[in-house]
Scaffold this motif. Structure first.
Motif, short mmCIF file in Angstrom:
data_model
loop_
_atom_site.label_atom_id
_atom_site.label_comp_id
_atom_site.label_asym_id
_atom_site.label_seq_id
_atom_site.Cartn_x
_atom_site.Cartn_y
_atom_site.Cartn_z
N SER A 142 -9.78 6.86 4.58
CA SER A 142 -10.29 8.05 5.27
C SER A 142 -9.31 9.21 5.22
O SER A 142 -9.68 10.36 5.44
N THR A 143 -8.03 8.92 4.97
CA THR A 143 -7.03 9.98 4.93
C THR A 143 -6.91 10.64 3.57
O THR A 143 -6.24 11.66 3.43
N LEU A 144 -7.57 10.05 2.54
CA LEU A 144 -7.47 10.60 1.20
C LEU A 144 -8.47 11.73 1.00
O LEU A 144 -9.58 11.69 1.51
N LYS A 145 -8.06 12.71 0.24
CA LYS A 145 -8.94 13.82 -0.09
C LYS A 145 -9.39 13.69 -1.54
O LYS A 145 -8.62 13.29 -2.40
N THR A 146 -10.65 14.04 -1.77
CA THR A 146 -11.18 14.00 -3.13
C THR A 146 -11.08 15.40 -3.73
O THR A 146 -11.68 16.34 -3.23
N PRO A 147 -10.30 15.56 -4.82
CA PRO A 147 -10.15 16.89 -5.42
C PRO A 147 -11.37 17.26 -6.23
O PRO A 147 -12.30 16.47 -6.42
N ALA A 148 -11.35 18.49 -6.75
CA ALA A 148 -12.48 18.98 -7.53
C ALA A 148 -12.74 18.11 -8.75
O ALA A 148 -13.86 18.04 -9.24
N GLY A 149 -11.71 17.43 -9.25
CA GLY A 149 -11.87 16.61 -10.43
C GLY A 149 -12.47 15.24 -10.18
O GLY A 149 -12.63 14.46 -11.11
N GLY A 150 -12.82 14.93 -8.93
CA GLY A 150 -13.43 13.65 -8.64
C GLY A 150 -12.46 12.68 -8.00
O GLY A 150 -11.35 13.05 -7.59
N PRO A 151 -12.84 11.40 -7.88
CA PRO A 151 -12.00 10.39 -7.22
C PRO A 151 -10.61 10.32 -7.83
O PRO A 151 -10.42 10.50 -9.03
N ALA A 183 -8.55 4.58 -6.30
CA ALA A 183 -8.68 3.38 -7.12
C ALA A 183 -7.64 2.33 -6.74
O ALA A 183 -7.94 1.13 -6.75
N CYS A 184 -6.44 2.77 -6.38
CA CYS A 184 -5.41 1.83 -5.92
C CYS A 184 -5.86 1.10 -4.66
O CYS A 184 -5.65 -0.11 -4.52
N LEU A 185 -6.49 1.83 -3.75
CA LEU A 185 -7.00 1.21 -2.52
C LEU A 185 -8.07 0.16 -2.85
O LEU A 185 -8.10 -0.91 -2.23
N ASP A 186 -8.93 0.48 -3.79
CA ASP A 186 -9.95 -0.50 -4.20
C ASP A 186 -9.28 -1.78 -4.67
O ASP A 186 -9.73 -2.89 -4.35
N LEU A 228 0.84 -1.20 0.00
CA LEU A 228 0.00 0.00 0.00
C LEU A 228 0.87 1.25 0.00
O LEU A 228 0.61 2.21 -0.74
N ASN A 229 1.93 1.25 0.80
CA ASN A 229 2.81 2.43 0.85
C ASN A 229 3.51 2.66 -0.47
O ASN A 229 3.61 3.80 -0.95
N ILE A 241 -7.23 -0.72 5.55
CA ILE A 241 -7.53 -0.07 4.28
C ILE A 241 -8.57 1.03 4.46
O ILE A 241 -8.48 2.10 3.86
N ALA A 242 -9.56 0.77 5.33
CA ALA A 242 -10.59 1.79 5.60
C ALA A 242 -9.96 3.04 6.21
O ALA A 242 -10.32 4.17 5.87
N PHE A 243 -8.98 2.84 7.10
CA PHE A 243 -8.29 3.99 7.70
C PHE A 243 -7.52 4.76 6.62
O PHE A 243 -7.57 6.00 6.57
N ALA A 244 -6.82 4.01 5.75
CA ALA A 244 -6.07 4.67 4.67
C ALA A 244 -7.02 5.45 3.77
O ALA A 244 -6.72 6.57 3.34
#
Length: 707
Positions: free
Chosen positions: A220-229, A234-237, A149-150, A215-218
């Motif tokens: 939660s730390t991601l931000k969604t930009p104006a351009g969408g996911p 997708a890598c986490l999925d 993941l890292n 993975i759920a914690f990881a």
């Protein structure tokens, strides 16, 4: 070349597509043909895959995207699956680098041998993609979920030595990778002959205690930009699929997510930015065979924030640097800044104490110009005043050795005038660093009318050596970046007059994707500095229109972060700036003084006016030849001004939006308060109009204009 050569039963397949053995269609076909041939060759009991030249493989060929070759068989996922299914053991012999698809190829092999210095990683996330040839499914099975993941989520590159105990490699060596790989391949072939099962990565278990919670914690730390996911999401999925699903189903998830990202606007922007940086290094009219001058010793004139930062940047590239200040006290302050920088680097674990000490030792100081006689390069970083620079360059002309490169860090002054202060204008060039110099990637290389070709080549070579992204600009006030940012800041101020507030403008731009809004940026740079620049510009051109509130804020002593108050308040210990009631009341009062009825201004209008101010000025620069190509302008803004990289840059944004729509928006903005001269400001650049009317793209324009 032959498909493979046999060494006592071991077939050696060489990836040979210089310089990085990228996996374009020719290389994929070569590998596919070689695998099929070795599979049916009774003299072959095992296979080793290695890379020609300086590396194993730099990954997929990004230039193939959106071209027919990119969709032709064999595709990497199926090719690697056939490789993994081989009944004969396949060993990867990895040296130099194995990035992206190069590492994914190695993951599909039955074993991996790497030189300790080999650089490996899956950096696709930096291009808005994910590893699409099994990387998200195979890597977690070899190194575990957390390590995978890292590596995948951060897109970082690591040495094989650092990953020696991760499970990624079967052997890490300081010796011959190929010899080790051949030995291991023979050993595996002997095991197969005794009916031992080959270790196939896809068949390994992928598990981790509480993996889904991790993975759920990881996530939660991601931000969604104006351009969408994002690609990271997708890598986490995909990694979650590696944990929860059989390999084949996980591959299906990876394939689906990859296809979605490959058609996204984010990938289009990031791919454009990546290719634009490559193109920027290609100066179109340099004579063939022009060689760089040798640069072993450098000098920096001025030890302020910028001068000290430039000295650090040069020392980090292992260049000896002489730092010059007028007085010992100023020199002492500069060295205090330098020591503090390296002390912090050690504390953060970025450098060892020995490395930091060695770099500090590369920087010497002086209060006279005598030592400059030994310098191959001198960079002036003094106050932005033409008379001050005259004094410096006249002295440099007198003491610098013949052939020394004399560079100015000016951010806006006329480089040709500066060059004329010397008897060697051919040796003068602009090297506009951005603050903080050790961190910011952009270097504007300003080419004067008389700058010699080898001086320009030397500047580009220096940029590469010190890890900067260089963009060549012609001479005009502000060059590319600062000339465009003036229009941007002018509109930001005029929006305040009409009804917006500083924090609203900043928030709108930051939510759109800018790293920092215009008023936070001004506070960081210093509002007093901005006031001096505006005054100088108005003195040269009285028709320029700025909001008067900027000077009111400066007159109140609100100089920005350094003063603890600017457009915002900066309370001690607070992590974020606070909107200032005093500033807000000043803004509202100024509107009343202008006789304006304040109105609601939408975030959409804020973004449009600021971004299109950049765009229109960019078209003017392109037509004037200040920038040699539109994508160079995009590089300046994504690398130096916080423009969202996933949007590609202001010029790509304009083209994707549609040039006719851009002109329509400029027309809407051309009606405004009389004092703003909006009709003049928003008049479309002639090149913009011509391209919109002809349907010609910016790329086509550049091809047409190329000599």
């Amino acid at each position: 070349m032959s498909l493979y050569e046999v060494n006592d039963g071991v077939a050696i397949i060489t990836l040979d597509r210089p310089p990085l053995n990228t996996q374009g269609l020719p290389l994929r076909r070569h590998l596919d043909d070689a695998l099929r041939a070795t599979g049916s060759d009774s003299n072959v009991v095992a296979i080793v895959i290695t890379g020609a030249g300086r590396c194993f493989s730099g990954g997929g060929d990004i230039t193939e995207f959106n071209l027919p070759a990119g969709a032709e068989e064999p595709q990497a996922p199926a090719l690697f699956a056939r490789l993994e299914a081989s009944p004969k053991p396949v060993v990867a012999a990895i040296h130099g680098m194995a990035l992206g698809g190069g590492l994914e190829l190695a993951l599909a092999c039955h074993a991996r041998v790497a030189h300790a210095s080999t650089q490996v990683g899956l950096p696709e996330v930096n291009l808005g993609l994910l590893p699409g040839a099994g990387g998200t499914q195979r890597l977690p099975r070899l190194v575990g979920v957390e390590t995978a993941l890292n590596l995948i989520l951060k897109g970082t590159v690591s040495s094989a030595a650092a990953l020696a105990d991760s499970g990624l490699f079967d052997r890490v060596t300081e010796g011959s990778v190929l010899e080790e790989a051949i030995t291991l391949a023979r050993s595996l072939a002997a095991d197969v002959a005794e009916n031992h099962t080959l270790r196939r990565t896809s068949a390994l278990a992928c598990h981790m205690d509480n993996a889904q919670a991790f993975i759920a914690f990881a996530r939660s730390t991601l931000k969604t930009p104006a351009g969408g996911p994002t690609a990271a999401q997708a890598c986490l999925d995909c990694i979650e699929a590696a944990v929860c699903l059989p390999f084949a189903e996980g591959m299906a998830v990876e394939s689906e997510r990859f296809r979605g990202l490959a058609t996204s606007s984010q990938f289009a922007g990031l791919r454009h930015a990546f290719l634009a940086e490559r193109a920027a290094a290609n100066v179109l009219d340099l004579p063939d065979g022009t060689s760089a001058r040798e640069i072993k010793r450098a000098a920096v004139i001025g030890g302020g924030t910028m001068g000290s930062g430039i000295a650090i940047t040069l020392a980090n590239a292992r260049l000896a640097v002489l730092l010059i200040e007028r007085e010992q006290a100023a020199l002492d302050r500069a060295f205090k800044t330098i020591r503090e920088y390296y002390e912090q680097s050690v504390q953060r674990g970025k450098l060892s104490s020995d490395t930091a000490a060695a770099r500090i030792a590369l920087i010497s100081g002086a209060t006279d110009y005598a030592g400059i006689a030994e310098a191959d390069l001198v960079i002036e970083a003094v106050f932005e005043d033409l008379e001050v620079k005259r004094e410096v360059f006249e002295r440099l002309d007198a003491v610098a050795k013949p052939g020394a490169i004399l560079a100015s860090n000016t951010s806006m002054l006329d480089l040709d005038l500066i060059a004329a202060f010397t008897r060697r204008p051919q040796d003068v060039i602009g090297l506009h660093f951005f603050s903080p110099a050790p961190v910011m990637k952009l270097l504007e290389v300003v080419r004067g009318a008389k700058t010699a070709p080898d001086v320009l080549v030397s500047a580009l070579a220096l940029a590469k050596k010190i890890g900067k992204t260089a963009v060549v600009a012609g001479v005009c006030e502000g060059f590319i970046g600062n000339r465009m940012i003036e229009a941007y800041l002018m509109q930001a101020g005029l929006l305040l007059d009409e009804g917006a507030l500083p924090h609203q403008v900043d928030l709108a731009m930051e939510q759109w994707g800018m790293a920092m809004g215009p008023f936070r940026m001004s506070d960081m740079a210093g509002n007093d500095v901005g006031a001096k620049i505006r005054a100088a510009r108005i003195e040269r051109d009285a028709s320029r229109v700025y909001s008067g509130v900027s000077d009111l804020i400066t007159a109140m002593g609100r100089y920005g972060q350094k003063a603890g108050r600017g457009w915002y308040d900066y309370p001690p210990g607070a992590r974020k700036p606070s909107p200032s009631p005093e500033v807000q009341s000043t803004v509202v009062a100024h509107s009343a003084q202008l006789g304006l009825q304040r109105r609601h201004i939408s975030d959409e209008e804020i973004v449009d006016r600021l971004v299109l101010a950049l765009v229109n000025e960019g078209f003017k620069l392109l037509e004037e030849g200040i920038a040699q190509r539109a994508s160079d302008i995009d590089v300046v803004y994504t690398a130096g001004y916080g423009f969202p990289r996933w949007r590609g840059g202001p010029m790509l944004y304009a083209e994707q939006r549609g040039l006719a729509d851009v002109i329509a928006a400029l027309s809407r903005f051309s009606v405004g308060p009389v004092y703003q001269h909006a009709e003049h400001f928003w008049r479309p650049a002639p090149l913009l109009v011509r391209l919109a009317e002809s349907g010609q793209s910016l790329a086509q324009f550049n091809l047409k204009e190329t000599p």
